[in-house]
Scaffold this motif. Sequence first.
Motif, PDB file in Angstrom:
ATOM      1  N   VAL A   1       0.840  -1.204   0.000  1.00 14.24           N
ATOM      2  CA  VAL A   1       0.000   0.000   0.000  1.00 14.24           C
ATOM      3  C   VAL A   1       0.875   1.255   0.000  1.00 14.24           C
ATOM      4  O   VAL A   1       1.902   1.298   0.676  1.00 14.24           O
ATOM      5  CB  VAL A   1      -0.952   0.053   1.217  1.00 14.24           C
ATOM      6  N   GLY A   2       0.464   2.233  -0.764  1.00 13.61           N
ATOM      7  CA  GLY A   2       1.144   3.525  -0.729  1.00 13.61           C
ATOM      8  C   GLY A   2       0.645   4.260   0.504  1.00 13.61           C
ATOM      9  O   GLY A   2      -0.539   4.176   0.815  1.00 13.61           O
TER      10      GLY A   2
ATOM     11  N   VAL B   1      -0.733   7.049   2.972  1.00 18.15           N
ATOM     12  CA  VAL B   1      -1.618   8.184   2.775  1.00 18.15           C
ATOM     13  C   VAL B   1      -0.797   9.472   2.898  1.00 18.15           C
ATOM     14  O   VAL B   1       0.251   9.494   3.553  1.00 18.15           O
ATOM     15  CB  VAL B   1      -2.769   8.141   3.820  1.00 18.15           C
TER      16      VAL B   1
ATOM     17  N   ASP C   1      -6.076   8.072  13.931  1.00 19.74           N
ATOM     18  CA  ASP C   1      -5.660   8.522  15.266  1.00 19.74           C
ATOM     19  C   ASP C   1      -5.242   9.990  15.263  1.00 19.74           C
ATOM     20  O   ASP C   1      -4.710  10.478  16.268  1.00 19.74           O
ATOM     21  CB  ASP C   1      -4.499   7.660  15.785  1.00 19.74           C
TER      22      ASP C   1
ATOM     23  N   ARG D   1      -2.789  11.224  14.187  1.00 21.13           N
ATOM     24  CA  ARG D   1      -1.345  11.287  14.494  1.00 21.13           C
ATOM     25  C   ARG D   1      -1.115  11.879  15.890  1.00 21.13           C
ATOM     26  O   ARG D   1      -0.173  12.647  16.108  1.00 21.13           O
ATOM     27  CB  ARG D   1      -0.602  12.145  13.466  1.00 21.13           C
TER      28      ARG D   1
ATOM     29  N   LEU E   1      -5.006   0.469   6.321  1.00 17.22           N
ATOM     30  CA  LEU E   1      -3.600   0.158   6.602  1.00 17.22           C
ATOM     31  C   LEU E   1      -2.663   1.254   6.083  1.00 17.22           C
ATOM     32  O   LEU E   1      -1.638   1.549   6.684  1.00 17.22           O
ATOM     33  CB  LEU E   1      -3.249  -1.200   5.979  1.00 17.22           C
ATOM     34  N   ASN E   2      -3.046   1.882   4.985  1.00 16.00           N
ATOM     35  CA  ASN E   2      -2.169   2.914   4.398  1.00 16.00           C
ATOM     36  C   ASN E   2      -2.097   4.184   5.253  1.00 16.00           C
ATOM     37  O   ASN E   2      -1.235   5.022   5.054  1.00 16.00           O
ATOM     38  CB  ASN E   2      -2.614   3.266   2.978  1.00 16.00           C
ATOM     39  N   THR E   3      -3.010   4.331   6.222  1.00 13.42           N
ATOM     40  CA  THR E   3      -3.000   5.547   7.048  1.00 13.42           C
ATOM     41  C   THR E   3      -2.110   5.384   8.281  1.00 13.42           C
ATOM     42  O   THR E   3      -1.911   6.352   9.013  1.00 13.42           O
ATOM     43  CB  THR E   3      -4.424   5.923   7.532  1.00 13.42           C
TER      44      THR E   3
ATOM     45  N   SER F   1       1.199   5.188  10.354  1.00  6.64           N
ATOM     46  CA  SER F   1       2.585   5.638  10.228  1.00  6.64           C
ATOM     47  C   SER F   1       3.430   4.859  11.236  1.00  6.64           C
ATOM     48  O   SER F   1       3.205   4.969  12.447  1.00  6.64           O
ATOM     49  CB  SER F   1       2.659   7.136  10.522  1.00  6.64           C
ATOM     50  N   PRO F   2       4.403   4.049  10.752  1.00  5.69           N
ATOM     51  CA  PRO F   2       5.178   3.195  11.665  1.00  5.69           C
ATOM     52  C   PRO F   2       5.948   3.967  12.747  1.00  5.69           C
ATOM     53  O   PRO F   2       6.360   3.398  13.745  1.00  5.69           O
ATOM     54  CB  PRO F   2       6.144   2.452  10.738  1.00  5.69           C
ATOM     55  N   GLU F   3       6.120   5.273  12.556  1.00  5.90           N
ATOM     56  CA  GLU F   3       6.835   6.052  13.595  1.00  5.90           C
ATOM     57  C   GLU F   3       5.918   6.329  14.789  1.00  5.90           C
ATOM     58  O   GLU F   3       6.377   6.735  15.850  1.00  5.90           O
ATOM     59  CB  GLU F   3       7.314   7.407  13.056  1.00  5.90           C
ATOM     60  N   LYS F   4       4.629   6.142  14.603  1.00  6.60           N
ATOM     61  CA  LYS F   4       3.666   6.459  15.667  1.00  6.60           C
ATOM     62  C   LYS F   4       3.231   5.171  16.379  1.00  6.60           C
ATOM     63  O   LYS F   4       3.297   4.087  15.795  1.00  6.60           O
ATOM     64  CB  LYS F   4       2.424   7.143  15.066  1.00  6.60           C
ATOM     65  N   PRO F   5       2.746   5.285  17.632  1.00  9.75           N
ATOM     66  CA  PRO F   5       2.320   4.070  18.349  1.00  9.75           C
ATOM     67  C   PRO F   5       1.161   3.363  17.627  1.00  9.75           C
ATOM     68  O   PRO F   5       0.213   4.014  17.202  1.00  9.75           O
ATOM     69  CB  PRO F   5       1.845   4.604  19.709  1.00  9.75           C
TER      70      PRO F   5
ATOM     71  N   TRP G   1      -3.426   4.186  17.142  1.00 13.91           N
ATOM     72  CA  TRP G   1      -4.110   4.112  15.843  1.00 13.91           C
ATOM     73  C   TRP G   1      -5.217   3.047  15.902  1.00 13.91           C
ATOM     74  O   TRP G   1      -6.346   3.287  15.489  1.00 13.91           O
ATOM     75  CB  TRP G   1      -3.055   3.757  14.775  1.00 13.91           C
TER      76      TRP G   1
END
Lengths: 216, 186
Positions: free
Chosen positions: A24-25, A27, A92, A94, B66-68, B70-74, B78
């Motif tokens: 997946v790209g 977002v 979330d 972010r 899943l694309n939303t 961000s692996p840097e965030k907990p 999410w």
Amino acid sequence: MTQDNNPKNVDDLIGSLCDDLSPVGKVWCPYKHFTLWLSVSAIYFAVIFFFIGLRLDLMDQMHDPVFVFELVIGLALSLTGALCASFLSIPDMRGMSWFKAVPSTILGTFIVWNVVKACIHGMDMPHFEWVACINNGLFLEAFPLLFIIILSLRGKTTQPYWMTFMNVIAVAGVSWIGLRITCMMDDMGHAFMYHFLPVSVIGGLLILFGRRIFKW
Amino acid sequence: MTTQAVQDDDWSLLAASAQKGDKRAYHRLLSELAPYVRNIVISSLPSADAADDVSQEVLISVHKSLNTYSPEKPFKLWLSAIINFRRTDYLRKHYAKRDDQKTSLDNPEYIAQNVTSSPLAGELKDIEGALSDLPDKQRQIFQMIKVEGYSAEEVANKMDMNVSAVKVSAHRTAKKLKGVLGDSGQ
């Protein structure tokens, strides 16, 4: 579904989701989303202003602190609303859910400001007529609203009503600025009836449909 | 580092791999999420079935969004946003359908209080099932006449139909139910 067959169902579901997986790209970053909306809307406004024309006394008005304050508060409302909508398109946010308080507070300030102004200067409500300000307001709002909704739909919001509210706030702010710099009428009754009320009605209706608009 | 934090890091890594298309990592992630989500939602939902439904909805939502991530965030932050969203969505539908005011015939407390002959509870459940398979209008007419005791004229007035159509509908429904319940009893 019963508890007995649930483990099988969950395994089947996981199996089918895994089969369906493809790379997946990611977002868009919320700031990119925000910048794109702002840039495209600014170009659109420039085109609309070219056709509608700015108010003749705009340069004089720019020396009036009250007028400038109203433009600044409209701009702040719009920018923070659009930025908040960008964060809301991520489930979330972010970790930025506190940011919803910023445009909400600015909106509160804007409303209080106008109530105080109406109390000081008085407010004569005009009889409703379909005046040029309504058309101009609709022109100013239509594209940015559609565009911000389309951009927001690229994400997956978990707060659809907040999302619609922020989209409406973002557009209401720029629309307010647009009408202040194109319309010569400064009295509160006119501003309420033709600048504030149409966007509030449209916004209120949209918020009611927020869950349907951002269903996923 | 706490177990929770380790788990969060682990899921972050699995989600990041899943974003690149790693099906094994994704399978592991979803398999670990399923019981975790169910445990979280079960205490705030009316039944275990509801918890199963919501957990499955959450897994589907994780897949869709899943694309939303961000692996840097907990990861759990999410995930919990998605869990709350789906749980609220379920509860909203649940209350809108007045499901909170209905009870299942699987509920032993209800049977003890309201069913005088408990061996017949199974039959009541069959009737309930057969009724739920009927089209809405047909079921409504049948219930008003046979269960709530309205006359055909009253039902006709309420539903803006003519009396004979109401009678025919009730008769056909009774016949259909007889067929269905008769078949299931054989």
